[in-house]
Design a protein around this motif. Structure first.
Motif, mmCIF file in Angstrom:
data_model
loop_
_atom_site.group_PDB
_atom_site.id
_atom_site.type_symbol
_atom_site.label_atom_id
_atom_site.label_comp_id
_atom_site.label_asym_id
_atom_site.label_seq_id
_atom_site.Cartn_x
_atom_site.Cartn_y
_atom_site.Cartn_z
ATOM 1 N N ARG A 72 0.885 -1.164 0.000
ATOM 2 C CA ARG A 72 0.000 0.000 0.000
ATOM 3 C C ARG A 72 0.924 1.215 0.000
ATOM 4 O O ARG A 72 1.852 1.268 0.795
ATOM 5 C CB ARG A 72 -0.910 -0.014 1.230
ATOM 6 C CG ARG A 72 -1.874 -1.211 1.226
ATOM 7 C CD ARG A 72 -2.937 -1.100 2.309
ATOM 8 N NE ARG A 72 -3.907 -2.190 2.183
ATOM 9 C CZ ARG A 72 -3.958 -3.257 2.976
ATOM 10 N NH1 ARG A 72 -3.110 -3.383 3.972
ATOM 11 N NH2 ARG A 72 -4.857 -4.184 2.794
ATOM 12 N N THR A 126 -9.471 -8.996 -3.940
ATOM 13 C CA THR A 126 -9.526 -8.797 -2.484
ATOM 14 C C THR A 126 -10.359 -9.909 -1.867
ATOM 15 O O THR A 126 -11.384 -10.297 -2.438
ATOM 16 C CB THR A 126 -10.138 -7.428 -2.087
ATOM 17 O OG1 THR A 126 -10.501 -7.472 -0.696
ATOM 18 C CG2 THR A 126 -11.387 -7.075 -2.871
ATOM 19 N N ILE A 127 -9.943 -10.390 -0.710
ATOM 20 C CA ILE A 127 -10.733 -11.451 -0.072
ATOM 21 C C ILE A 127 -12.065 -10.918 0.459
ATOM 22 O O ILE A 127 -12.961 -11.680 0.770
ATOM 23 C CB ILE A 127 -9.962 -12.138 1.091
ATOM 24 C CG1 ILE A 127 -9.645 -11.150 2.218
ATOM 25 C CG2 ILE A 127 -8.720 -12.842 0.579
ATOM 26 C CD1 ILE A 127 -9.256 -11.820 3.526
ATOM 27 N N ASP A 128 -12.190 -9.583 0.559
ATOM 28 C CA ASP A 128 -13.343 -8.999 1.256
ATOM 29 C C ASP A 128 -14.667 -9.080 0.492
ATOM 30 O O ASP A 128 -15.727 -8.919 1.082
ATOM 31 C CB ASP A 128 -13.062 -7.522 1.591
ATOM 32 C CG ASP A 128 -11.841 -7.348 2.474
ATOM 33 O OD1 ASP A 128 -11.480 -8.306 3.179
ATOM 34 O OD2 ASP A 128 -11.242 -6.248 2.455
ATOM 35 N N MET A 170 -12.025 -11.860 8.781
ATOM 36 C CA MET A 170 -11.685 -10.597 8.122
ATOM 37 C C MET A 170 -12.847 -10.101 7.247
ATOM 38 O O MET A 170 -13.915 -10.709 7.213
ATOM 39 C CB MET A 170 -10.437 -10.784 7.272
ATOM 40 C CG MET A 170 -9.138 -10.696 8.049
ATOM 41 S SD MET A 170 -7.744 -10.700 6.904
ATOM 42 C CE MET A 170 -6.437 -10.215 8.016
ATOM 43 N N GLY A 171 -12.592 -9.034 6.522
ATOM 44 C CA GLY A 171 -13.604 -8.494 5.611
ATOM 45 C C GLY A 171 -13.664 -6.974 5.623
ATOM 46 O O GLY A 171 -14.504 -6.379 4.963
ATOM 47 N N ARG A 172 -12.824 -6.365 6.428
ATOM 48 C CA ARG A 172 -12.821 -4.901 6.593
ATOM 49 C C ARG A 172 -14.227 -4.440 6.958
ATOM 50 O O ARG A 172 -14.750 -4.907 7.960
ATOM 51 C CB ARG A 172 -12.325 -4.222 5.314
ATOM 52 C CG ARG A 172 -11.668 -2.879 5.565
ATOM 53 C CD ARG A 172 -11.156 -2.303 4.274
ATOM 54 N NE ARG A 172 -9.919 -2.916 3.842
ATOM 55 C CZ ARG A 172 -8.705 -2.547 4.244
ATOM 56 N NH1 ARG A 172 -8.581 -1.548 5.087
ATOM 57 N NH2 ARG A 172 -7.639 -3.153 3.820
ATOM 58 N N GLU A 223 -14.964 -8.599 11.251
ATOM 59 C CA GLU A 223 -14.057 -7.639 11.905
ATOM 60 C C GLU A 223 -14.614 -6.215 11.897
ATOM 61 O O GLU A 223 -14.234 -5.399 12.724
ATOM 62 C CB GLU A 223 -12.659 -7.672 11.271
ATOM 63 C CG GLU A 223 -12.585 -7.130 9.867
ATOM 64 C CD GLU A 223 -11.157 -7.013 9.355
ATOM 65 O OE1 GLU A 223 -10.215 -6.903 10.155
ATOM 66 O OE2 GLU A 223 -11.002 -7.025 8.122
ATOM 67 N N HIS A 253 -4.681 -13.370 9.314
ATOM 68 C CA HIS A 253 -4.119 -13.447 7.957
ATOM 69 C C HIS A 253 -4.076 -14.849 7.359
ATOM 70 O O HIS A 253 -3.753 -14.986 6.178
ATOM 71 C CB HIS A 253 -2.730 -12.798 7.941
ATOM 72 C CG HIS A 253 -2.817 -11.302 8.031
ATOM 73 N ND1 HIS A 253 -3.020 -10.667 9.230
ATOM 74 C CD2 HIS A 253 -2.776 -10.350 7.080
ATOM 75 C CE1 HIS A 253 -3.084 -9.355 9.015
ATOM 76 N NE2 HIS A 253 -2.936 -9.136 7.722
ATOM 77 N N ARG A 256 -5.806 -15.013 4.172
ATOM 78 C CA ARG A 256 -5.277 -14.409 2.941
ATOM 79 C C ARG A 256 -4.355 -15.346 2.158
ATOM 80 O O ARG A 256 -3.988 -15.054 1.018
ATOM 81 C CB ARG A 256 -4.515 -13.118 3.301
ATOM 82 C CG ARG A 256 -5.408 -11.979 3.738
ATOM 83 C CD ARG A 256 -5.321 -10.795 2.802
ATOM 84 N NE ARG A 256 -4.019 -10.211 2.807
ATOM 85 C CZ ARG A 256 -3.667 -9.138 3.525
ATOM 86 N NH1 ARG A 256 -4.554 -8.558 4.298
ATOM 87 N NH2 ARG A 256 -2.465 -8.659 3.459
HETATM 88 O O1 F6P Z 1 -8.571 -6.088 2.453
HETATM 89 C C1 F6P Z 1 -8.083 -7.332 2.830
HETATM 90 C C2 F6P Z 1 -7.804 -7.381 4.305
HETATM 91 O O2 F6P Z 1 -7.310 -8.661 4.640
HETATM 92 C C3 F6P Z 1 -9.004 -7.023 5.202
HETATM 93 O O3 F6P Z 1 -9.913 -8.090 5.347
HETATM 94 C C4 F6P Z 1 -8.299 -6.622 6.475
HETATM 95 O O4 F6P Z 1 -9.088 -5.691 7.185
HETATM 96 C C5 F6P Z 1 -7.032 -5.967 5.985
HETATM 97 O O5 F6P Z 1 -6.823 -6.421 4.654
HETATM 98 C C6 F6P Z 1 -5.805 -6.278 6.796
HETATM 99 O O6 F6P Z 1 -4.763 -5.527 6.298
HETATM 100 P P1 F6P Z 1 -3.225 -5.741 6.690
HETATM 101 O O7 F6P Z 1 -2.723 -6.934 5.933
HETATM 102 O O8 F6P Z 1 -2.584 -4.479 6.250
HETATM 103 O O9 F6P Z 1 -3.193 -5.974 8.156
#
Ligand code: F6P
Length: 323
Positions: A72, A126-128, A170-172, A223, A253, A256
């Motif tokens: 990012r 994205t997994i979300d 997860m899922g933001r 989350e 994670h 992911r």
């Molecule tokens: O957008 C994917 C994601 O795994 C979300 O589900 C989670 O909130 C975020 O990224 C976590 O980000 P990082 O890997 O920066 O901790």
């Protein structure tokens, strides 16, 4: 158009490699040269470019993560950063880009086009599963299957000890992973941001389950749940139900990583090729998606600004099926 580039950006997702493979081979098939940009916008700014050919993407369709790495980038939010990125693209003669990522990735691509006019097509990675304009995003199915596998294992131990487990997924800001995991593992309750929840509601369900002599209960907490995270909810529940044996697991994670499922490999392959074809056809600033099994194009603006609807009837179904 003679030469394009591909990159992955934001949180990695299983299937990104399958998508890169499809972009690279789709480009070569159509007579285009193709470069990879490593670490997303960060690499675009730092000049982290690699030549790609058909063999560069051999044997990656089954691998999790992303061979192009991901990041990012705060610098890409600045004009100076974007200028450096443009200069690097010019240096390599890049005329079009395929960006595999999520909301943040597409927001960057939209601004970049307004400033420098380089067309970008996005593939939702994205997994979300939080992007409007596609039924599913790359990585979502794998993440749900991973969460489900974990939840099944937790059920074994929960059942053996007559325990209540709060499992955070997860899922933001999206409850997609939570609702699908919850249905799949037969959860007693799913808490997602799209549906109003309360601690009282949680306590009520746990007490009812106890009366029904259920030996274990699983509560899936997204989350982004507004009441609080799984730890907070469990502490509040324990305050009111001190006699309950309660545990919390945050999957994190693990969701992911791993080999993409068949669904993710196929979705990624379709989206990668569709992205290249869209660039060739002169399309720009759009995300490719699959809706009702058909490839569709959605402008970045719409994909970013529209909230993807989630069928909250599914919550009701969780409650019905866990009586
Ligand atoms: O957008 C994917 C994601 O795994 C979300 O589900 C989670 O909130 C975020 O990224 C976590 O980000 P990082 O890997 O920066 O901790």
């Amino acid at each position: 158009m003679k030469k394009i580039a591909v990159f992955t950006s934001g949180g990695d997702a299983p299937g990104m490699n399958a998508c890169i493979r499809s972009v690279v081979r789709g480009a070569i098939y159509n007579g285009l040269e193709i470069m990879g940009i490593k670490r997303g916008y960060k690499g675009m700014i730092n000049g982290d470019f690699v030549e790609l050919n058909s063999q560069s993407v051999s044997n990656i369709i089954q691998r999790g993560g992303t061979i192009l790495k991901s990041a990012r980038s705060d610098e890409f939010r600045t004009r100076t950063g974007r200028k450096k990125a443009f200069e690097n693209l010019q240096k390599h003669g890049i005329e079009g880009i395929v960006a595999i990522g999520g909301n943040g990735t597409f927001t960057g691509a939209e601004i970049f086009y307004q400033e420098y006019g380089i067309p970008t097509i996005g593939a939702p990675g994205t997994i979300d599963n939080d992007l409007y304009g596609t039924d599913y995003t790359i990585g979502f199915d794998t993440a749900v299957n991973t969460a489900l596998d974990a939840a099944d294992k937790i059920r074994d131990t929960a059942d053996s000890h007559d325990r209540v487990f709060f499992i955070e997924v997860m899922g933001r800001d999206s409850g997609y992973i939570a609702i699908q995991t919850g249905i799949g593992c037969g959860a007693e309750l799913v808490m997602i941001p799209e549906n109003p929840d309360s601690i009282e509601g949680v306590i009520d369900i746990l007490q009812k389950n106890k009366k029904k002599s259920k030996s274990s209960s699983i509560v899936i907490v997204a989350e982004g749940e507004e009441v609080g995270d799984a730890h907070y909810v469990s502490v509040k529940a324990k305050e009111k139900l001190p006699q309950f044996d309660i545990r919390v697991t945050t999957l994190g994670h693990i969701q992911r990583g791993g080999a993409p499922t068949a669904i993710d490999r196929i979705l990624s392959s379709r989206l990668g090729l569709a992205a290249v074809e869209a660039l060739i056809n002169g399309r720009k600033n759009e995300m490719v998606g699959v809706v009702n099994d058909k490839i569709i194009h959605t402008s970045f603006k719409e994909a970013i600004n529209n909230k993807k609807p989630l069928n909250t009837d599914l919550i009701k179904m969780v409650n019905i099926l866990s009586i």
